[in-house]
Write a protein that holds these residues in place. Structure first.
Motif, PDB file in Angstrom:
ATOM      1  N   PRO A  66      17.822  64.335 103.972  1.00 52.47           N
ATOM      2  CA  PRO A  66      17.366  63.006 103.535  1.00 52.47           C
ATOM      3  C   PRO A  66      17.209  62.929 102.022  1.00 52.47           C
ATOM      4  CG  PRO A  66      16.110  63.732 105.449  1.00 52.47           C
ATOM      5  CD  PRO A  66      16.922  64.914 105.015  1.00 52.47           C
ATOM      6  N   LEU A  67      16.770  64.041 101.397  1.00 52.31           N
ATOM      7  CA  LEU A  67      16.596  64.036  99.947  1.00 52.31           C
ATOM      8  C   LEU A  67      17.927  63.785  99.237  1.00 52.31           C
ATOM      9  CD1 LEU A  67      14.838  64.429  97.456  1.00 52.31           C
ATOM     10  CD2 LEU A  67      15.216  66.911  97.651  1.00 52.31           C
ATOM     11  N   TYR A  68      18.980  64.447  99.711  1.00 51.80           N
ATOM     12  CA  TYR A  68      20.302  64.255  99.098  1.00 51.80           C
ATOM     13  C   TYR A  68      20.772  62.812  99.285  1.00 51.80           C
ATOM     14  CZ  TYR A  68      25.347  64.558  98.395  1.00 51.80           C
ATOM     15  OH  TYR A  68      26.635  64.332  97.973  1.00 51.80           O
ATOM     16  N   ASN A  69      20.667  62.303 100.499  1.00 45.08           N
ATOM     17  CA  ASN A  69      21.122  60.941 100.767  1.00 45.08           C
ATOM     18  C   ASN A  69      20.296  59.913  99.996  1.00 45.08           C
ATOM     19  OD1 ASN A  69      23.247  61.510 102.670  1.00 45.08           O
ATOM     20  ND2 ASN A  69      21.642  62.091 104.131  1.00 45.08           N
ATOM     21  N   GLY A  70      19.004  60.178  99.850  1.00 51.56           N
ATOM     22  CA  GLY A  70      18.163  59.268  99.085  1.00 51.56           C
ATOM     23  C   GLY A  70      18.558  59.245  97.617  1.00 51.56           C
ATOM     24  N   LEU A  71      18.827  60.429  97.053  1.00 57.08           N
ATOM     25  CA  LEU A  71      19.229  60.505  95.648  1.00 57.08           C
ATOM     26  C   LEU A  71      20.562  59.798  95.400  1.00 57.08           C
ATOM     27  CD1 LEU A  71      18.237  64.129  94.552  1.00 57.08           C
ATOM     28  CD2 LEU A  71      17.302  61.973  93.723  1.00 57.08           C
ATOM     29  N   THR A  72      21.532  60.005  96.276  1.00 56.78           N
ATOM     30  CA  THR A  72      22.835  59.351  96.088  1.00 56.78           C
ATOM     31  C   THR A  72      22.711  57.835  96.254  1.00 56.78           C
ATOM     32  OG1 THR A  72      23.389  59.803  98.420  1.00 56.78           O
ATOM     33  CG2 THR A  72      24.192  61.370  96.756  1.00 56.78           C
ATOM     34  N   THR A  73      21.791  57.388  97.126  1.00 56.46           N
ATOM     35  CA  THR A  73      21.577  55.949  97.280  1.00 56.46           C
ATOM     36  C   THR A  73      20.995  55.347  96.005  1.00 56.46           C
ATOM     37  OG1 THR A  73      21.236  56.170  99.671  1.00 56.46           O
ATOM     38  CG2 THR A  73      20.379  54.183  98.615  1.00 56.46           C
ATOM     39  N   VAL A  74      19.992  56.022  95.429  1.00 60.22           N
ATOM     40  CA  VAL A  74      19.416  55.553  94.162  1.00 60.22           C
ATOM     41  C   VAL A  74      20.467  55.574  93.060  1.00 60.22           C
ATOM     42  CG1 VAL A  74      17.678  56.018  92.379  1.00 60.22           C
ATOM     43  CG2 VAL A  74      17.079  56.257  94.802  1.00 60.22           C
ATOM     44  N   LEU A  75      21.264  56.635  93.038  1.00 57.39           N
ATOM     45  CA  LEU A  75      22.304  56.765  92.024  1.00 57.39           C
ATOM     46  C   LEU A  75      23.293  55.602  92.097  1.00 57.39           C
ATOM     47  CD1 LEU A  75      23.956  58.212  89.845  1.00 57.39           C
ATOM     48  CD2 LEU A  75      24.969  59.624  91.664  1.00 57.39           C
ATOM     49  N   THR A  76      23.795  55.286  93.284  1.00 58.87           N
ATOM     50  CA  THR A  76      24.772  54.197  93.406  1.00 58.87           C
ATOM     51  C   THR A  76      24.130  52.858  93.065  1.00 58.87           C
ATOM     52  OG1 THR A  76      24.297  54.070  95.789  1.00 58.87           O
ATOM     53  CG2 THR A  76      26.187  55.406  95.097  1.00 58.87           C
ATOM     54  N   HIS A  77      22.860  52.653  93.445  1.00 56.46           N
ATOM     55  CA  HIS A  77      22.177  51.397  93.126  1.00 56.46           C
ATOM     56  C   HIS A  77      22.052  51.225  91.622  1.00 56.46           C
ATOM     57  CE1 HIS A  77      18.663  48.772  92.413  1.00 56.46           C
ATOM     58  NE2 HIS A  77      19.099  48.107  93.494  1.00 56.46           N
ATOM     59  N   GLN A  78      21.631  52.280  90.930  1.00 55.25           N
ATOM     60  CA  GLN A  78      21.480  52.208  89.480  1.00 55.25           C
ATOM     61  C   GLN A  78      22.837  52.091  88.784  1.00 55.25           C
ATOM     62  OE1 GLN A  78      18.125  51.388  89.587  1.00 55.25           O
ATOM     63  NE2 GLN A  78      18.381  52.163  87.506  1.00 55.25           N
ATOM     64  N   TRP A  79      23.837  52.730  89.371  1.00 55.16           N
ATOM     65  CA  TRP A  79      25.200  52.654  88.823  1.00 55.16           C
ATOM     66  C   TRP A  79      25.670  51.205  88.821  1.00 55.16           C
ATOM     67  CZ3 TRP A  79      28.927  57.231  89.956  1.00 55.16           C
ATOM     68  CH2 TRP A  79      30.080  57.105  89.195  1.00 55.16           C
ATOM     69  N   VAL A  80      25.495  50.530  89.949  1.00 58.17           N
ATOM     70  CA  VAL A  80      25.896  49.124  90.050  1.00 58.17           C
ATOM     71  C   VAL A  80      25.118  48.278  89.050  1.00 58.17           C
ATOM     72  CG1 VAL A  80      25.865  47.088  91.550  1.00 58.17           C
ATOM     73  CG2 VAL A  80      26.640  49.288  92.453  1.00 58.17           C
ATOM     74  N   SER A  81      23.821  48.555  88.905  1.00 55.37           N
ATOM     75  CA  SER A  81      23.007  47.799  87.954  1.00 55.37           C
ATOM     76  C   SER A  81      23.515  47.974  86.526  1.00 55.37           C
ATOM     77  CB  SER A  81      21.543  48.251  88.039  1.00 55.37           C
ATOM     78  OG  SER A  81      21.016  47.982  89.327  1.00 55.37           O
ATOM     79  N   GLN A  82      23.873  49.194  86.184  1.00 57.48           N
ATOM     80  CA  GLN A  82      24.398  49.446  84.841  1.00 57.48           C
ATOM     81  C   GLN A  82      25.710  48.701  84.612  1.00 57.48           C
ATOM     82  OE1 GLN A  82      23.048  50.919  82.373  1.00 57.48           O
ATOM     83  NE2 GLN A  82      21.298  51.962  83.316  1.00 57.48           N
ATOM     84  N   LEU A  83      26.562  48.684  85.636  1.00 53.84           N
ATOM     85  CA  LEU A  83      27.839  47.980  85.494  1.00 53.84           C
ATOM     86  C   LEU A  83      27.620  46.476  85.337  1.00 53.84           C
ATOM     87  CD1 LEU A  83      30.116  49.813  88.104  1.00 53.84           C
ATOM     88  CD2 LEU A  83      30.077  50.096  85.620  1.00 53.84           C
ATOM     89  N   GLN A  84      26.673  45.963  86.084  1.00 51.56           N
ATOM     90  CA  GLN A  84      26.404  44.532  85.982  1.00 51.56           C
ATOM     91  C   GLN A  84      25.854  44.172  84.602  1.00 51.56           C
ATOM     92  OE1 GLN A  84      23.761  43.960  89.290  1.00 51.56           O
ATOM     93  NE2 GLN A  84      25.433  43.611  90.763  1.00 51.56           N
ATOM     94  N   SER A  85      25.023  45.045  84.033  1.00 54.91           N
ATOM     95  CA  SER A  85      24.476  44.773  82.703  1.00 54.91           C
ATOM     96  C   SER A  85      25.546  44.877  81.615  1.00 54.91           C
ATOM     97  CB  SER A  85      23.325  45.738  82.398  1.00 54.91           C
ATOM     98  OG  SER A  85      23.808  47.057  82.256  1.00 54.91           O
ATOM     99  N   ARG A  86      26.638  45.549  81.949  1.00 54.73           N
ATOM    100  CA  ARG A  86      27.713  45.704  80.961  1.00 54.73           C
ATOM    101  C   ARG A  86      28.862  44.726  81.211  1.00 54.73           C
ATOM    102  NH1 ARG A  86      29.345  51.899  80.328  1.00 54.73           N
ATOM    103  NH2 ARG A  86      30.560  51.260  82.150  1.00 54.73           N
ATOM    104  N   ASP A  87      28.623  43.713  82.016  1.00 57.17           N
ATOM    105  CA  ASP A  87      29.712  42.790  82.393  1.00 57.17           C
ATOM    106  C   ASP A  87      30.413  42.193  81.180  1.00 57.17           C
ATOM    107  OD1 ASP A  87      29.835  43.085  85.044  1.00 57.17           O
ATOM    108  OD2 ASP A  87      28.669  41.300  85.571  1.00 57.17           O
TER     109      ASP A  87
END
Length: 521
Positions: free
Chosen positions: A143-164
């Motif tokens: 669960p720790l690994y899956n939780g970290l990758t979920t946070v990572l992808t969420h933040q990744w998308v946020s960063q991309l949106q801020s750089r639109d």
């Protein structure tokens, strides 16, 4: 469980605090490496076009074409499924960038490659986990690994949106570049890379220069040491030009005797001289509508240089014995390994012809100046060998590459190809080339010098009778050593004069003297 929860919260907070995508990826890979005991972790970013993966840590080798299946990331992206890759399988992937990533990971026994997908279904990139234990369920199922990758992808998308806005400007610039031929330049360079192999800055620049040269009608002068691929450059200019459907006529000015070179170039009419029983078109006429490649132009005699200069002024010439002039619409490419400026100073080359030839000068760097190309060139020659012979090695070991990088290559790419092909012959099919089968020049010195002393007289270049030869390579080396020794005797030990008389750069002669243990007199 409570400790794991606190750890997960701390890690998630660390990811959320990152304000840029590069720092986010750097933090995430460092955390995954530390928490799960990995040897290395990589995050590869997919660009907006969806065509290229980027890994900033690998610099110029960190770009992976998603349509190139010589690396594993394309397979993972195509399937959308994570996969494990063993060290044995990694060795057989013939992609320079992936091999660089594999080497930087200390060549682990196992890799876990997983696509990262955002909540909206968009693929963001690829996560690569490296370690020596091939069992991955104990990590990726946590669960720790899956939780970290979920946070990572969420933040990744946020960063991309801020750089639109930044991305939009980049896409607009890319579109404008395409309109101005950038895409055409890229495709042409990729096509050239099949023959002019190498990922160094020098080779990338040379390919771009060739593409631009192909789009003009200017005369091109290609300069570079013997064996560095000047003929490949000339073919590239022709094949990418609008004259590609026309002929490419090659003239080696050093291989044709002076008395015949004029006739070969201009042709003759019937009865122009004794033995001219029929008319013959010269190479200038044959090059009409195509490209005339004058190789080793520095060896052209002075009298013919003046005639060539007149031809270049208006593309007209007169065959031997003809009354009327002919016209030939050819594009000229010339090449030489000789320093033409020195030839001009010595009175052996016309200054006005030099300026006419070098409207667009190109220089091919010697191999010793671009060691970054050794791996790509070696693997290219291995593929050519395997294709020609039907089987061969699958690659070359890192230790063998290291040995190649320590060598100076006076014979440049041509010498490297000979070394690799000989190594292929001595390597079992399916294996990698190892250091011990690389026959570099410095390995020949003592044996070849001893052979030279036994079979080659000091005063004239001769060798054993043909039926007595049991080692053709050694016999050829003995003959070459005897010629060099004789020429040095002729010029009183003056290497510069001896090199010039043999048509060699002084540096090459020095290498050969060292190789054959020929001492100055």
């Amino acid at each position: 469980m409570q400790m794991e929860l606190h750890t997960g919260i701390d890690l998630a907070v660390a990811l959320i605090r990152q304000s840029t995508l590069p720092t986010l990826l750097e933090t995430a890979t460092a955390q995954l490496t530390r928490v799960f005991g990995l040897t290395r972790c990589w995050a590869l970013e997919l660009d907006l076009s969806g065509r290229t993966l980027h890994c900033a840590e690998l610099a110029e080798r960190g770009e992976f074409d998603c349509a190139d299946f010589s690396h594993p990331f394309s397979h993972v992206l195509r399937s959308g499924q994570a996969r494990e890759l063993s060290r044995a399988a990694s060795y057989r992937l013939d992609h320079a960038g992936f091999q660089a990533l594999f080497d930087a990971s200390d060549r682990p026994r196992s890799l876990w490659i997983e696509p990262l997908v955002g909540a909206d279904g968009r693929t963001l990139g690829v996560l690569v986990l490296c370690r020596d234990e091939p069992e991955w369920n104990g990590i990726v199922a946590q669960p720790l690994y899956n939780g970290l990758t979920t946070v990572l992808t969420h933040q990744w998308v946020s960063q991309l949106q801020s750089r639109d806005q930044v991305w939009q400007r980049r896409m607009l610039k890319r579109s404008l570049d395409t309109l101005h031929g950038a895409d055409s330049l890229r495709r042409s360079c990729e096509r050239l890379a099949q023959e002019l192999v190498g990922n160094s800055v020098a080779m990338n620049q040379l390919r771009a220069q060739i593409v631009r040269a192909a789009g003009s009608q200017l005369s091109v002068l290609v300069q570079g040491e013997t064996g560095c691929g000047k003929d490949v450059v000339a073919r590239g200019i022709h094949n990418l030009s609008e004259r590609a459907k026309g002929p490419l006529v090659v003239v080696n000015c050093a291989a044709i005797p002076d008395t015949l070179l004029e006739n070969e170039l201009f042709g003759h009419t019937k009865g122009a001289f004794s033995g001219a029983d029929q008319a013959k078109d010269g190479l200038l006429a044959q090059a009409d509508g195509g490209t005339l490649f004058l190789d080793e132009i520095g060896d052209m005699p002075l009298a013919l240089q003046s005639k060539l200069l007149r031809v270049l002024e208006n593309r007209t010439f007169r065959p031997l014995g003809a009354q009327a002039e002919q016209h030939s619409n050819f594009r000229l490419v010339a090449a030489t390994h000789q320093p033409l400026q020195r030839g001009i100073e010595d009175g052996r080359f016309r200054r006005d012809l030099f300026y006419r030839l070098s409207q667009l000068p190109l220089r091919v760097s010697p191999l010793r100046e671009r060691p970054a190309d050794l791996e790509a060139l070696s693997r290219h020659f291995i593929r050519l060998y395997s294709r020609r012979e039907g089987s061969g090695p699958v690659g070359i070991s890192s230790h063998a590459l290291q040995k190649l990088q320590e060598y100076d290559f006076p014979g440049n790419v041509r010498e490297l190809r000979n070394i690799i092909e000989l190594a292929c012959l001595q390597t079992p099919a399916g294996d990698d080339i190892q250091p011990e089968v690389l026959r570099l020049e410095d390995l020949f010195g003592e044996d070849s010098a001893q052979f030279s002393a036994e079979v080659a007289p000091k005063t004239r270049p001769c060798g054993p009778e043909a039926e007595d030869i049991r080692d053709l390579k050694a016999a050829a080396q003995a003959f070459e050593a005897a010629i060099i020794r004789q020429r040095l005797e002729q010029y009183g030990g003056n290497r510069a004069q001896a090199a010039e008389s043999l048509g060699l750069p002084k540096r090459t002669l020095a290498h050969k003297c060292l190789k054959y243990q020929v001492v100055d007199l």
